[in-house]
Design a protein around this motif. Sequence first.
Motif, PDB file in Angstrom:
ATOM      1  N   ARG A 178      37.808  32.605  40.209  1.00 15.86           N
ATOM      2  CA  ARG A 178      37.672  32.956  38.800  1.00 15.86           C
ATOM      3  C   ARG A 178      37.301  34.424  38.688  1.00 15.86           C
ATOM      4  N   MET A 179      38.023  35.173  37.817  1.00 18.90           N
ATOM      5  CA  MET A 179      37.751  36.581  37.578  1.00 18.90           C
ATOM      6  C   MET A 179      37.798  36.843  36.084  1.00 18.90           C
ATOM      7  N   SER A 180      36.943  37.762  35.622  1.00 15.43           N
ATOM      8  CA  SER A 180      36.900  38.092  34.202  1.00 15.43           C
ATOM      9  C   SER A 180      36.758  39.597  34.027  1.00 15.43           C
ATOM     10  N   LEU A 181      37.233  40.074  32.879  1.00 15.38           N
ATOM     11  CA  LEU A 181      37.160  41.484  32.528  1.00 15.38           C
ATOM     12  C   LEU A 181      36.543  41.596  31.140  1.00 15.38           C
ATOM     13  N   ASP A 182      35.388  42.255  31.060  1.00 20.07           N
ATOM     14  CA  ASP A 182      34.707  42.509  29.785  1.00 20.07           C
ATOM     15  C   ASP A 182      34.371  41.240  29.021  1.00 20.07           C
ATOM     16  N   GLU A 183      34.229  40.133  29.681  1.00 22.60           N
ATOM     17  CA  GLU A 183      33.912  38.856  29.041  1.00 22.60           C
ATOM     18  C   GLU A 183      34.984  38.408  28.053  1.00 22.60           C
ATOM     19  N   ASN A 184      36.115  39.112  28.021  1.00 20.34           N
ATOM     20  CA  ASN A 184      37.196  38.742  27.107  1.00 20.34           C
ATOM     21  C   ASN A 184      38.352  38.082  27.845  1.00 20.34           C
ATOM     22  N   TRP A 185      38.797  38.707  28.922  1.00 23.64           N
ATOM     23  CA  TRP A 185      39.921  38.175  29.681  1.00 23.64           C
ATOM     24  C   TRP A 185      39.406  37.496  30.947  1.00 23.64           C
ATOM     25  N   SER A 186      39.987  36.364  31.279  1.00 20.69           N
ATOM     26  CA  SER A 186      39.607  35.670  32.513  1.00 20.69           C
ATOM     27  C   SER A 186      40.810  34.931  33.077  1.00 20.69           C
ATOM     28  N   ILE A 214      45.007  31.467  32.418  1.00 19.32           N
ATOM     29  CA  ILE A 214      44.638  32.788  31.934  1.00 19.32           C
ATOM     30  C   ILE A 214      44.127  32.603  30.521  1.00 19.32           C
ATOM     31  N   ALA A 215      42.970  33.203  30.198  1.00 17.03           N
ATOM     32  CA  ALA A 215      42.324  32.953  28.912  1.00 17.03           C
ATOM     33  C   ALA A 215      41.831  34.249  28.301  1.00 17.03           C
ATOM     34  N   TYR A 216      41.771  34.235  26.967  1.00 22.25           N
ATOM     35  CA  TYR A 216      41.243  35.361  26.196  1.00 22.25           C
ATOM     36  C   TYR A 216      40.202  34.824  25.229  1.00 22.25           C
ATOM     37  N   GLU A 217      39.073  35.549  25.093  1.00 17.50           N
ATOM     38  CA  GLU A 217      38.022  35.107  24.180  1.00 17.50           C
ATOM     39  C   GLU A 217      37.365  36.310  23.539  1.00 17.50           C
ATOM     40  N   ASN A 218      37.200  36.241  22.211  1.00 17.87           N
ATOM     41  CA  ASN A 218      36.531  37.302  21.465  1.00 17.87           C
ATOM     42  C   ASN A 218      36.029  36.721  20.157  1.00 17.87           C
ATOM     43  N   ILE A 228      46.332  29.773  28.409  1.00 21.64           N
ATOM     44  CA  ILE A 228      47.617  29.349  28.960  1.00 21.64           C
ATOM     45  C   ILE A 228      47.346  28.780  30.350  1.00 21.64           C
ATOM     46  N   GLY A 229      47.786  27.553  30.585  1.00 22.35           N
ATOM     47  CA  GLY A 229      47.530  26.894  31.863  1.00 22.35           C
ATOM     48  C   GLY A 229      46.726  25.629  31.663  1.00 22.35           C
ATOM     49  N   HIS A 230      45.784  25.367  32.557  1.00 16.63           N
ATOM     50  CA  HIS A 230      44.950  24.167  32.479  1.00 16.63           C
ATOM     51  C   HIS A 230      43.752  24.422  31.563  1.00 16.63           C
TER      52      HIS A 230
END
Length: 700
Positions: A178-186, A214-218, A228-230
């Motif tokens: 699991r990897m994330s960038l700026d708590e928005n993209w993971s 792949i997920a986005y959160e804001n 998108i995905g599981h």
Amino acid sequence: MSCRVVRYCLYVVLFFLSSVIIEAQNENNIEQLISEMLEEMAADGLLSADGDEAQELYEFSQNKLDLNSASADELRRLHILTDEQIEALVKRRYLMGKFETPQELCTIPGFEEWFVLRLLNFVTIEDRDVQLKGHKFKGDIYLRIGRLFPDVAGLKPKNNSVGAPYLGDPYKGLLRLRMSLDENWSVGAVAEKDAGEPLFSHGISTADFTSAYIAYENKRKPIARAVIGHYSARFGQGLGLWTGFSTDASSVQTSIDRNGVGIRPSMSASEYGYLRGAAIMLVKNRWQATLFGSHTDNDATIFEDDDTTVVRIQSIQQDGYHRTKNELAGRNNVEILTYGGYLAKGFNKSNIGIGANYWHTSKELCSSDELYKINYPAGKYITTIHGDYHSQLRKVRLYGEMAFQKSNVTALAFMQAIDITLGGGNYLTLAYRNFGKHYYAAQQNPFSKAGKPGGESGVYIGLQISPFSSLSVLANANVYRNSWLTYQKLFPSDGYKLRLKASYMITSKTTIEFRARLDRNDVASSADRYQMEREHRTSYKILLSSTPLPILRFRTQAEHVHHKEEGQPGADGFWIAEDIKLSLNKPDLTVIAMMAHFDTDNYDSRIYTYLPDLLYSMSIPSYSGRGVLAVMQVKYGFLRNFEIAARAHLTHYYDRTEIGSGNQMTDGRNRLDVRVQLRAKLYKYFKRKRIANVDFVQKE
């Protein structure tokens, strides 16, 4: 039996004295909280074979809530804070602004220091000692491998045949990224195989189970979350759509309010109970709209009608094992399509939501001619429409949900509950549920006694009282009735479950807990499935936690189980255990050692217990017969970002020379389970500026 009782009482006294003399403080850590919930589930048979529920609980503890931005509903999802505490916290934040340090929580009524320390396992406060001028990247990689000794029968040739029943090697493996960038993209990925499952062969291109997302959160933009995905989807109280698992009544608080989290990316290794596709959640003012679609491949037992040559689904499998030719033949042989949406509106102290989803299988569901399946839906689809609400009226909180299903038959299910804050640390919950006999939990998971709750109705009562600050008592009762037949009971049945937990702080350094469980159920006779008998199961457990030093913890536990079935002699079971945990900062080393002795008359008086295990894994096995066990677990951190852990679990039986049955049988009196896990932590700030440094230090 009298001599055995005296002997075990002496064991209890000796173990307790060894801990009390050391005099310690209550740890109340996250491991204990999670283990309590999982022990309750295990005793009720609600845990999956792989214990993936533990992974989800640990993931929740890893994705901590920010107290400076979390809403009241998000705080309720912790199932730790009471409504009175939530109201006080939100009021303090409104009047005084955002929290700067965790010490400020201690100034809120009802937030004592020990409670704040426990709460910090699940929440965080926005870090103000570092302001970022750029991006923040972090991630984790887990690699785990394990093996059971000696080999089970399924790994050995049978009847002088050429091959063994199991087609793969004896190793069980798990890879998580699991990897994330700026708590928005993971992004995340999981690969898992069970012992005996083939790897890169027999039609399996990689590991037996793989997933990715792949997920986005804001929270500050209209697109609050997208995956998108599981992923998982959980709305309302679980009557309309709730993938994954759900706990029974918690030992943490009386309320059974779920407060669904909506859509979230999934990192579970479970091979059932997830969605795979795309989902998006939009937020505007107090409106929330969610759209989702999923296409999954599932295991199923297929029934072929000789008269009509129609292939039907007899049952959808959930264990995820693909070790033998027969198990591989049923691998991913049914496609399931799910899509729908959910719309919610928040008000001042309440919110309402309505949703709909369509569940479609590639083959028809088979109702069959078995009596208990007559009320099952037949065909390829189930449409579910559901609505839920929450409303806060001073010290009273109302919540509930109703669901309507349509297939070849129609079904209605509803649940209504009320939480009442009585003041002074006292709380009361009352709930009623009623599920129509045609209600089918395809991708639903409401609060219930049975895994297939069709035909079930029941009343739940929970009460928490705190006569004084050092004593907390929580009791709940779940009375239920099933008006229809089930697989094991070909008659209407009823029963009840009573739970009691009392925690007492003897001193600021010593805490003792007492738990009692009483279960009464209608069961089928061992001689005749149509004959009803009454089953009684009672359990009493005492736990003592102690920490003589900040780095050292002791925990003692003793339990007695009594099982009685009409027309049969009673059976008793005893369990006593002691575990020690040593945690050092320099070097980064944690050692856990546990020893236990068990003695039960038969399988009916078996004992479920929590065992120390590796991160993202949980062991709550059941023990019957006579024997001892030992668990040793070591975790060592090195080079700042790496961590290696190893666990060995040895069980020795006095009363048998074979352990298990069928393909899972091993020869001898001993069974050894060994696991090794490597973790790499990826963490990087780009262009950071340090402003201040404030630490939360526990008072002496």
